[in-house]
Design a protein around this motif. Structure first.
Motif, PDB file in Angstrom:
ATOM      1  N   MET A  76      64.933  60.560  59.559  1.00  0.00           N
ATOM      2  CA  MET A  76      64.827  61.736  58.683  1.00  0.00           C
ATOM      3  C   MET A  76      64.999  61.364  57.220  1.00  0.00           C
ATOM      4  O   MET A  76      64.222  61.775  56.364  1.00  0.00           O
ATOM      5  CB  MET A  76      65.923  62.753  59.033  1.00  0.00           C
ATOM      6  CG  MET A  76      65.685  63.525  60.294  1.00  0.00           C
ATOM      7  SD  MET A  76      66.864  64.896  60.416  1.00  0.00           S
ATOM      8  CE  MET A  76      68.423  64.114  60.154  1.00  0.00           C
ATOM      9  N   VAL A  77      66.063  60.599  56.945  1.00  0.00           N
ATOM     10  CA  VAL A  77      66.361  60.243  55.550  1.00  0.00           C
ATOM     11  C   VAL A  77      65.221  59.386  54.986  1.00  0.00           C
ATOM     12  O   VAL A  77      64.747  59.624  53.874  1.00  0.00           O
ATOM     13  CB  VAL A  77      67.710  59.506  55.463  1.00  0.00           C
ATOM     14  CG1 VAL A  77      67.906  58.903  54.080  1.00  0.00           C
ATOM     15  CG2 VAL A  77      68.845  60.467  55.783  1.00  0.00           C
ATOM     16  N   GLY A  78      64.769  58.414  55.772  1.00  0.00           N
ATOM     17  CA  GLY A  78      63.677  57.564  55.307  1.00  0.00           C
ATOM     18  C   GLY A  78      62.416  58.372  55.044  1.00  0.00           C
ATOM     19  O   GLY A  78      61.741  58.190  54.029  1.00  0.00           O
ATOM     20  N   ALA A  79      62.110  59.314  55.964  1.00  0.00           N
ATOM     21  CA  ALA A  79      60.919  60.142  55.798  1.00  0.00           C
ATOM     22  C   ALA A  79      61.021  60.955  54.517  1.00  0.00           C
ATOM     23  O   ALA A  79      60.076  61.040  53.730  1.00  0.00           O
ATOM     24  CB  ALA A  79      60.750  61.065  57.007  1.00  0.00           C
ATOM     25  N   ILE A 205      73.455  68.918  59.873  1.00  0.00           N
ATOM     26  CA  ILE A 205      73.578  69.252  58.452  1.00  0.00           C
ATOM     27  C   ILE A 205      72.308  68.862  57.692  1.00  0.00           C
ATOM     28  O   ILE A 205      71.776  69.623  56.900  1.00  0.00           O
ATOM     29  CB  ILE A 205      74.797  68.538  57.826  1.00  0.00           C
ATOM     30  CG1 ILE A 205      76.085  69.204  58.317  1.00  0.00           C
ATOM     31  CG2 ILE A 205      74.742  68.570  56.308  1.00  0.00           C
ATOM     32  CD1 ILE A 205      77.329  68.400  58.026  1.00  0.00           C
ATOM     33  N   ALA A 206      71.819  67.645  57.972  1.00  0.00           N
ATOM     34  CA  ALA A 206      70.691  67.129  57.199  1.00  0.00           C
ATOM     35  C   ALA A 206      69.364  67.758  57.629  1.00  0.00           C
ATOM     36  O   ALA A 206      68.498  68.022  56.794  1.00  0.00           O
ATOM     37  CB  ALA A 206      70.618  65.606  57.330  1.00  0.00           C
ATOM     38  N   GLY A 257      68.887  66.177  48.575  1.00  0.00           N
ATOM     39  CA  GLY A 257      70.290  66.576  48.667  1.00  0.00           C
ATOM     40  C   GLY A 257      70.789  66.423  50.104  1.00  0.00           C
ATOM     41  O   GLY A 257      71.839  65.821  50.356  1.00  0.00           O
ATOM     42  N   GLY A 258      70.005  66.933  51.054  1.00  0.00           N
ATOM     43  CA  GLY A 258      70.382  66.824  52.461  1.00  0.00           C
ATOM     44  C   GLY A 258      70.445  65.376  52.917  1.00  0.00           C
ATOM     45  O   GLY A 258      71.336  64.988  53.680  1.00  0.00           O
ATOM     46  N   ALA A 259      69.503  64.564  52.436  1.00  0.00           N
ATOM     47  CA  ALA A 259      69.468  63.154  52.837  1.00  0.00           C
ATOM     48  C   ALA A 259      70.664  62.394  52.271  1.00  0.00           C
ATOM     49  O   ALA A 259      71.371  61.683  52.995  1.00  0.00           O
ATOM     50  CB  ALA A 259      68.158  62.507  52.360  1.00  0.00           C
TER      51      ALA A 259
END
Lengths: 341, 259
Positions: A76-79, A205-206, A257-259
């Motif tokens: 998710m964070v990478g995307a 959360i993310a 922000g979420g990442a």
């Protein structure tokens, strides 16, 4: 550009069409790798069995409590980082743009640092990510106030640098004033960026933030294409620049922000992924979005696998690995720019 | 067919009044040149005509509809615009560049239809860049680039075409190529409006010339009436010759006028 002259247009188009499926496969591959590799290696059979609920408590515990959240967060964070890098480079028409240019990453990091500094994260674990998201949104509000009504990318970049510098100063202040070395260490180690020891609650959360961010960024990719003709060119093609800017800035603030909230400050992914992808597309900004999203997921999850495989005494932080990965990419581009390659 | 008209149009940029009370009507099937000294307000006029700047006073209407009230996409489909000094920010192929002209016709995620593809190919043929389709647009020569950018504007398929200084930094041959393309578009029924600096090209190819000086429309008519030695003196501040050659004025500016 050199590669353009070496292959015929039709093979090139075929290559462009194959890009997304290939990257999709790569995502599946690293996801599987991330589930299986670690101190205890799990084979494909055990992973499938454990996920399907077969009686394998050890594998189930490792997968569901450790590797699944870690893998999901990495993807998710990478995307999110890859996509926002591609969007911002297109929107600002600047190949050096990435989420940190707008101050979004630094501001979210500041929010998290404040939570760590005042010990808020010990009251409730959700407070740290919430602070990160909130302060990312505040930064975007400040950015809009500073950049005003001007539609030029330069005013936005200058405002972003102001916000980013302010947030950086705030982080330094927190380190400066931190009551003891342990508190400073905790902040430092969070700032380096890592997705180790994350639980499913971090995913929850993310996920909503990143889902909203990705959706906002993907709504109208053609507006970015139109911007390759500049502001007047884009507006004469019917693009509402003010609405586009509002949508993209909100998307970056909420998503990044979420990442940052769950992974810390991981740099370079948003910057290098679009550079790696661009030569494989027709170079229009819209063609870059989905591939950069997938490519970011592959790069970050791949880097996280590397973190686990490289034997070090202290645990290696993900942000450190991505920073090292960024260097050769830029050296390569520099050499090609100087026609030495 | 598209007719654009302005009624007492005034434009203010920041605190500066750039255009004052311009009233004119631009008919389909004509090539209209806008000339005047640097800073006279030519670009501001055409930006107001395509709806990029809102009038401070007066109105711009497109076939009787107030341009400011028209949805942006609707306006974009009816009026194509090629800005001054158009730059391309990414190294797209010519075909991809020309395809940008179809954006006002496409939904956010719809693909380019056969109709769009036909319009793209036709635009490339009309601007004589079909053979450059796979070339990278940022690596073309000046003449090829000007034609590729014009093809992008033609691909919109609008009945009104507004181009701002399409001849900048072109050699005489390529200047004439571009002017002849604009003539063909006008003959095909489009309203074509071009901001020009070369008075002789303007005289030879345009049906009508508008002279803008200091934000005001100071002359409007056929080239032979507009391009007089007096215009040279009062508008451009130069002395020079204006003689008829094949029924078209031939204008030669000579020295700064110090009267």
């Amino acid at each position: 550009m050199q590669s353009l002259s070496t292959s015929s247009p039709s093979t090139q188009r075929a290559r462009h069409r194959a890009l997304i499926p290939l990257l999709g496969l790569a995502v599946a591959f690293v996801a599987l790798g991330s589930m299986s590799l670690g101190p205890v290696s799990l084979g494909l059979g055990r992973i499938v069995g454990a996920l399907a609920g077969h009686d394998d408590p050890v594998a189930r515990a490792i997968l569901l409590q450790l590797r699944l959240p870690r893998t999901l967060i990495g993807l998710m964070v990478g995307a999110m980082l890859g996509l926002s890098g591609a969007v911002l480079q297109g929107y600002l028409r600047n190949p050096l743009a990435e989420p940190s240019v707008l101050g979004a990453s630094n501001a979210s990091a500041l929010g998290a640092v404040i939570a760590l500094y005042f010990g808020l994260s010990e009251w409730h674990p959700a407070l740290l990510p919430l602070m990160a998201i909130l302060s990312g949104l505040l930064a975007i509000a400040l950015l809009f106030a500073l950049a005003g009504r001007s539609e030029s990318p330069l005013s936005l970049i200058l405002a972003g640098i102001a916000v980013s510098t302010l947030a950086g100063a705030g982080i330094s202040l927190a380190l400066n004033l931190s009551p003891n070395p342990f508190a400073a260490m905790e902040i430092m180690s969070w700032l380096l960026g890592s997705i180790e020891n994350r639980a499913m609650q971090h995913v929850w959360i993310a996920l909503p933030c990143i889902a909203v961010g990705v959706t906002l960024l993907l709504i109208d990719p053609r507006a970015l294409d139109a911007l390759s003709l500049g502001e007047d060119g884009a507006r004469s093609l019917g693009v509402d620049l003010r609405r586009t800017r509002r949508r993209l800035m909100l998307g970056v603030a909420i998503g990044v922000g979420g990442a940052v909230a769950v992974s810390g400050a991981i740099g370079f992914v948003g910057l290098i992924v679009p550079h790696l992808i661009r030569p494989l597309t027709d170079r229009s900004p819209s063609a870059l979005l989905i591939p950069s999203l997938l490519g970011g997921a592959v790069l970050l999850t791949g880097a996280d696998i590397l973190v686990r495989l490289i034997p070090t005494d202290a645990e290696l932080k993900l942000g450190v690995v991505t920073a090292f990965l960024g260097v050769p990419v830029f050296l390569f581009y520099l050499l090609r720019e100087r026609r030495l390659w | 067919m598209v007719t654009i008209s302005t009624e007492n149009l005034s434009v203010r940029l920041g605190r500066r009044d750039v255009l004052h009370g311009i009233s004119a009507r631009f008919e389909p099937g004509t090539l209209i040149g806008v000339i005047g000294p640097n800073g006279a307000g030519k670009s501001t006029l055409v930006r107001a005509l395509v709806g990029l700047i809102d009038p401070h006073e007066g109105t711009v209407t497109l076939d009787g509809h107030d341009l400011a009230q028209l949805p942006a996409r609707e306006r974009a489909r009816r009026v194509a615009y090629l800005p001054q000094g158009q730059t391309l920010h990414w190294p797209l192929t010519v075909e991809r560049l020309v395809a940008l002209g179809r954006l006002p016709h496409l939904g956010p995620i719809s693909r380019i239809s056969e109709e769009d593809q036909a319009a793209i190919e036709e635009a490339m043929a009309r601007a004589d860049v079909s053979h450059l389709a796979e070339r990278v647009a940022t690596e073309l020569s000046g003449g090829e680039r000007a034609r590729a950018l014009l093809a992008r504007a033609l691909a919109v398929g609008a009945k009104a075409l507004v181009v701002d200084e399409p001849l900048a930094s072109l050699d005489p041959g390529h200047q004439i190529d571009v002017m002849e393309m604009l003539v063909r578009e006008a003959q095909g029924g489009a309203m074509v409006l071009a901001v020009l600096h070369d008075l002789n090209l303007a005289a030879r190819h345009c049906d009508r010339l508008l002279v803008i000086d200091n934000g005001r429309l100071v002359a409007d008519g056929p080239p032979a009436e507009v391009l007089t030695e007096e215009t040279l003196r009062t508008v451009y501040g130069v002395t020079g010759y204006s003689r008829m050659l094949d029924d078209v004025p031939l204008v030669v500016p000579l020295t700064r006028w110090r009267g």
